[in-house]
Write a protein that holds these residues in place. Structure first.
Motif, short mmCIF file in Angstrom:
data_model
loop_
_atom_site.label_atom_id
_atom_site.label_comp_id
_atom_site.label_asym_id
_atom_site.label_seq_id
_atom_site.Cartn_x
_atom_site.Cartn_y
_atom_site.Cartn_z
N ILE A 1 0.24 -0.91 -0.04
CA ILE A 1 0.15 -0.06 0.04
C ILE A 1 0.92 0.80 0.10
CG2 ILE A 1 -1.66 1.30 1.65
CD1 ILE A 1 -3.04 -1.67 1.94
N SER A 2 2.09 1.05 1.07
CA SER A 2 2.65 2.45 0.95
C SER A 2 3.90 2.29 -0.13
CB SER A 2 3.36 2.25 1.47
OG SER A 2 4.79 1.26 2.06
N GLY A 3 3.69 1.65 -1.38
CA GLY A 3 4.27 1.63 -2.53
C GLY A 3 6.01 1.38 -2.63
N GLY A 4 6.18 0.37 -0.88
CA GLY A 4 7.50 -0.12 -1.45
C GLY A 4 7.87 -1.24 -1.86
N LYS A 5 8.97 -1.78 -1.29
CA LYS A 5 9.44 -3.24 -1.23
C LYS A 5 9.47 -3.95 -0.67
CE LYS A 5 11.14 -1.93 -5.69
NZ LYS A 5 12.14 -1.97 -7.02
N LEU A 6 8.95 -5.68 -0.51
CA LEU A 6 9.38 -6.17 0.87
C LEU A 6 10.70 -6.54 0.70
CD1 LEU A 6 7.42 -7.48 2.97
CD2 LEU A 6 7.46 -9.59 1.47
N SER A 7 11.55 -6.34 -0.38
CA SER A 7 12.83 -6.68 0.05
C SER A 7 13.16 -5.01 0.87
CB SER A 7 13.87 -6.78 -1.42
OG SER A 7 12.87 -5.92 -2.35
N ALA A 8 12.70 -4.15 0.55
CA ALA A 8 13.64 -2.78 1.66
C ALA A 8 13.51 -3.41 2.90
CB ALA A 8 12.79 -2.07 1.27
N LEU A 9 12.93 -4.32 3.43
CA LEU A 9 12.58 -4.70 4.57
C LEU A 9 14.18 -5.86 5.16
CD1 LEU A 9 8.88 -4.76 5.52
CD2 LEU A 9 11.06 -3.21 5.64
N GLY A 10 14.78 -5.65 4.41
CA GLY A 10 16.06 -7.30 4.78
C GLY A 10 17.29 -6.71 4.83
N ASP A 11 17.79 -6.06 6.58
CA ASP A 11 18.67 -5.91 6.78
C ASP A 11 19.59 -7.16 7.52
OD1 ASP A 11 20.67 -4.54 7.27
OD2 ASP A 11 19.72 -3.34 9.21
N VAL A 12 20.66 -7.64 7.15
CA VAL A 12 20.46 -9.10 7.75
C VAL A 12 21.74 -8.54 9.07
CG1 VAL A 12 22.19 -11.14 8.21
CG2 VAL A 12 20.29 -10.85 6.24
N VAL A 13 22.27 -7.35 8.20
CA VAL A 13 23.02 -6.44 10.00
C VAL A 13 22.50 -6.51 10.52
CG1 VAL A 13 25.31 -5.16 10.27
CG2 VAL A 13 25.03 -5.98 7.96
N GLY A 14 20.96 -5.69 10.61
CA GLY A 14 20.50 -4.60 11.71
C GLY A 14 19.83 -6.12 13.32
N LEU A 15 19.35 -7.39 11.77
CA LEU A 15 19.07 -8.62 12.77
C LEU A 15 20.03 -8.36 13.45
CD1 LEU A 15 16.70 -9.48 13.44
CD2 LEU A 15 16.35 -10.95 11.88
N ALA A 16 20.64 -8.96 13.50
CA ALA A 16 22.57 -9.82 13.38
C ALA A 16 22.83 -9.05 14.64
CB ALA A 16 23.17 -9.97 12.71
N GLY A 17 22.65 -8.39 15.08
CA GLY A 17 23.26 -6.62 15.51
C GLY A 17 21.83 -6.78 17.06
N ILE A 18 20.75 -7.35 16.95
CA ILE A 18 19.96 -6.88 17.89
C ILE A 18 20.55 -8.58 18.38
CG2 ILE A 18 17.65 -6.94 18.38
CD1 ILE A 18 16.81 -5.45 15.79
N PHE A 19 20.32 -9.63 18.22
CA PHE A 19 21.04 -11.30 18.03
C PHE A 19 21.98 -10.44 19.63
CE2 PHE A 19 22.71 -14.97 18.17
CZ PHE A 19 21.66 -15.68 18.64
N PHE A 20 23.17 -10.45 18.66
CA PHE A 20 24.51 -10.08 19.41
C PHE A 20 24.03 -9.66 20.39
CE2 PHE A 20 26.08 -11.69 15.53
CZ PHE A 20 26.29 -13.58 15.82
N PHE A 21 23.71 -8.39 20.19
CA PHE A 21 22.83 -7.67 22.02
C PHE A 21 22.12 -8.36 22.78
CE2 PHE A 21 21.22 -4.52 25.12
CZ PHE A 21 22.13 -3.63 25.03
N ALA A 22 21.17 -8.86 22.48
CA ALA A 22 19.97 -9.32 23.14
C ALA A 22 20.94 -10.99 24.18
CB ALA A 22 18.29 -9.16 22.73
N VAL A 23 20.95 -11.67 23.19
CA VAL A 23 21.44 -13.19 23.65
C VAL A 23 22.73 -13.68 24.70
CG1 VAL A 23 22.12 -14.93 22.88
CG2 VAL A 23 20.17 -14.13 21.86
N PRO A 24 23.52 -12.53 24.43
CA PRO A 24 23.89 -12.51 25.32
C PRO A 24 23.96 -11.99 27.04
CG PRO A 24 25.63 -12.07 23.34
CD PRO A 24 24.54 -11.97 23.18
N MET A 25 23.42 -11.06 27.03
CA MET A 25 22.84 -10.32 27.60
C MET A 25 21.87 -11.17 28.94
SD MET A 25 23.99 -7.59 28.52
CE MET A 25 25.50 -7.43 27.22
N LEU A 26 20.91 -11.82 27.73
CA LEU A 26 19.96 -12.56 28.51
C LEU A 26 21.37 -13.94 29.24
CD1 LEU A 26 17.36 -13.37 28.94
CD2 LEU A 26 17.25 -15.22 26.47
N PHE A 27 21.96 -14.39 28.81
CA PHE A 27 23.15 -15.20 29.24
C PHE A 27 23.69 -14.92 30.07
CE2 PHE A 27 22.48 -17.71 25.38
CZ PHE A 27 22.21 -19.46 26.16
N ALA A 28 24.17 -13.59 30.64
CA ALA A 28 24.30 -12.62 31.57
C ALA A 28 23.81 -12.52 32.29
CB ALA A 28 25.43 -11.67 30.75
#
Length: 182
Positions: free
Chosen positions: A53-80
């Motif tokens: 509806i917004s005229g964008g592309k679904l592929s524009a929502l893909g950012d592996v680095v951002g998702l990995a950054g969240i993962f590498f912040f949250a998971v070690p802190m959960l273990f800690a």
């Protein structure tokens, strides 16, 4: 097609989409596995619909680095924090239907609450890192907005992940209420 017609079509489509979702969810209330599948399908369709509806592309929502950054912040802190085991127990209680005592359910609920906070903090940290990177390289002004869009994606991921975690936590809360009622 004029703007009013397009707007009415979008509103009608969204209303029909929500009506079908509510109908299916009410029919599948007894079967949790089917309910999860239907909910995930409608969730993905909802995101796709919003993007289209917004005229964008679904592929524009893909950012592996951002998702990995969240993962590498949250998971070690959960273990800690020592709550990783409680998180695993929450997953077993919700998806494997493992019976749990009140103390375990409360610990699982607390671990999920902590994970929500860690995901939010991690996404803000990754966003700020991306924003800092943009400001460090301002030679090409035409690249500012596309890079800003990529920098904002971790915040979107946090919304999606926290919504999912909140759904799991609500199942734990209902099981906890059932156990406390007994």
């Amino acid at each position: 097609m004029d703007n009013l017609t397009a707007t009415l079509m979008i509103v009608g489509g969204v209303a029909a989409f929500l009506a079908v979702q509510i109908l299916l969810l009410s029919l599948l209330k007894k079967n949790r596995a089917a309910l999860v599948v239907v909910a995930v399908v409608f969730f993905v369709l909802g995101i796709w619909l919003c993007v289209r509806i917004s005229g964008g592309k679904l592929s524009a929502l893909g950012d592996v680095v951002g998702l990995a950054g969240i993962f590498f912040f949250a998971v070690p802190m959960l273990f800690a924090s020592g709550r990783a085991g409680d998180f695993v127990l929450a997953m077993k209680v919700v998806f494997a239907k493992k019976p749990a005592q009140i103390k375990e359910l409360k610990a699982s609920r607390d671990a999920l609450g902590l994970l929500e906070k860690l995901v939010i903090f991690g996404s803000v940290a990754v966003f700020l890192i991306g924003l800092t990177s943009i400001f460090n390289y301002l030679e090409d002004y035409s690249a500012i907005f596309p890079n800003l869009a990529i920098a904002l994606l971790p915040l979107l991921y946090a919304v999606i992940l926290c919504s999912t975690i909140a759904c799991v936590r609500s199942v734990i809360d209902s099981k906890l209420a059932d156990e406390e009622a007994v």
